[in-house]
Design an enzyme around this catalytic site. Sequence first.
Site, mmCIF file in Angstrom:
data_model
loop_
_atom_site.group_PDB
_atom_site.id
_atom_site.type_symbol
_atom_site.label_atom_id
_atom_site.label_comp_id
_atom_site.label_asym_id
_atom_site.label_seq_id
_atom_site.Cartn_x
_atom_site.Cartn_y
_atom_site.Cartn_z
ATOM 1 N N SER A 189 1.053 -1.394 0.068
ATOM 2 C CA SER A 189 0.275 -0.276 0.120
ATOM 3 C C SER A 189 0.404 1.326 -0.227
ATOM 4 C CB SER A 189 -1.195 -0.228 1.244
ATOM 5 O OG SER A 189 0.002 0.446 2.164
ATOM 6 N N THR B 141 -2.043 4.514 3.509
ATOM 7 C CA THR B 141 -1.069 5.093 3.808
ATOM 8 C C THR B 141 -0.114 4.830 4.873
ATOM 9 O OG1 THR B 141 -0.920 7.315 3.869
ATOM 10 C CG2 THR B 141 -2.559 6.745 4.736
ATOM 11 N N THR C 71 1.622 7.395 -0.128
ATOM 12 C CA THR C 71 0.687 6.004 -0.174
ATOM 13 C C THR C 71 0.810 5.855 -1.716
ATOM 14 O OG1 THR C 71 -1.903 5.790 -0.260
ATOM 15 C CG2 THR C 71 -0.920 7.709 -0.809
ATOM 16 N N ARG D 282 -6.964 9.721 -9.715
ATOM 17 C CA ARG D 282 -7.705 9.768 -8.597
ATOM 18 C C ARG D 282 -6.511 10.236 -7.659
ATOM 19 N NH1 ARG D 282 -6.707 7.078 -2.994
ATOM 20 N NH2 ARG D 282 -8.617 7.643 -1.997
ATOM 21 N N THR E 130 -5.628 7.953 8.336
ATOM 22 C CA THR E 130 -5.447 6.522 7.563
ATOM 23 C C THR E 130 -7.297 6.703 7.364
ATOM 24 O OG1 THR E 130 -4.320 4.866 6.993
ATOM 25 C CG2 THR E 130 -5.436 5.334 8.931
ATOM 26 N N GLY E 131 -7.798 5.847 6.022
ATOM 27 C CA GLY E 131 -8.856 5.553 5.812
ATOM 28 C C GLY E 131 -9.561 5.534 4.412
#
Length: 402
Positions: A114, A252, A270, A280, A303-304
């Site tokens: 990631s 991230t 990230t 994006r 993060t998320g």
Amino acid sequence: MLNFGKNSLPICFALICIGLVVSPMPNELTTSVPITTDVPSNVPWSEHQTNSKNEVNVDLESPLLPMVINSWTHTEGNEHAWHVLNRTPGGLGETRNAVVEGITRCEKLQSRLSVGYGGSPDELGETTLDAMIMDGATMDVGCVAGLRRIKYAIRVARHVMEHTRHSMLVGDSATEFAKSMGFRDESLSTRNSTDLWQQWIDSKCQPNFWRNVYPDPKITCGPYKPNRTSITPEKENSVGKEHTIGPDNHDTIGMIAIDGDNHIHAGTSTNGLSYKISGRVGDSPIPGAGAYADNEVGAATATGNGDVLMRFLPTLLAVEAMRAGKTPAQAAEIGIRRVLKHYTNFFGAVIAVNRLGEYAVSCYGWEEFSIVVSSPLKSGPNTRIETVNCLPRSGPIDFSGI
């Protein structure tokens, strides 16, 4: 005016000392780190006392600074940042180096695929990178977004901050800037990322991030075009239903370093969401969204679900909450609950740290969330994993004070 005569100096000195003893120091705070009771065995419980709220109170006789803290269990990056930070006593002058090189270590190791190259291909099969670095003393920021064909995005972000008057460079132009700074142009794809992308194509591009287009994005690949007829847009609150974010699929690393003089740097890196629409950019490289730092107060990182989190600037909210007198635990929760006022189906976490090194985490969408912390301790390892329970998904939500 009182006159103590020729003995006034010793008497005054004694009064001053008594005043220092009985008066609390203005910056004295209580350290409260919310943490679950099933913390891994490498957490030094000998330094902690739990209370009825399942919080851990750290012994303030143990120095809290310097420190490094980051999201998820990126232990290798944290350990490397801690090593860099301690090249000088108290980490003085090393917070920027610690954050940049700690995150670079994660980029090199392709942490959980990631961060860095070789992971999270977009819908065209390409891996692109986002990163940022922020200086809490000068408020200078360097960011890159949609960076192509350059492996170490956080180092490019540092060059943006140190060698330009801009804050963010994006896409192919960011790549050209990086090449001019001496970075090597090379593919970010690997056999693994190519295989992942091909499996996604073979599964008719499911899941994806399109809506209100034809052909139906739920059953087939594009190219897509806007629907010709007027329809009621799908409610955004459904975001994340098909795109689970968790320890094995997240977007991230956020890292904060503070030295003994309370100087702070915060950074992120990230490769974004898998199969995202080309171009994006999420929250990670956005100041106030992915991370924020201010030497006067502290710092935060998040993060998320980046597409949702960036709409609320949760790390800026957390830092400003601490500026207003909130504890790190309260500040982190404010960042999460602000999002919950509008979206109840998302994944996210906010880490808040004040300038003294006291920290807390608030999270939602998962049962628990882990961070890595390095700081001086009387006993136990300097680097340890700590785990918190997340806010419950069911039941009433308290928005008071938000």
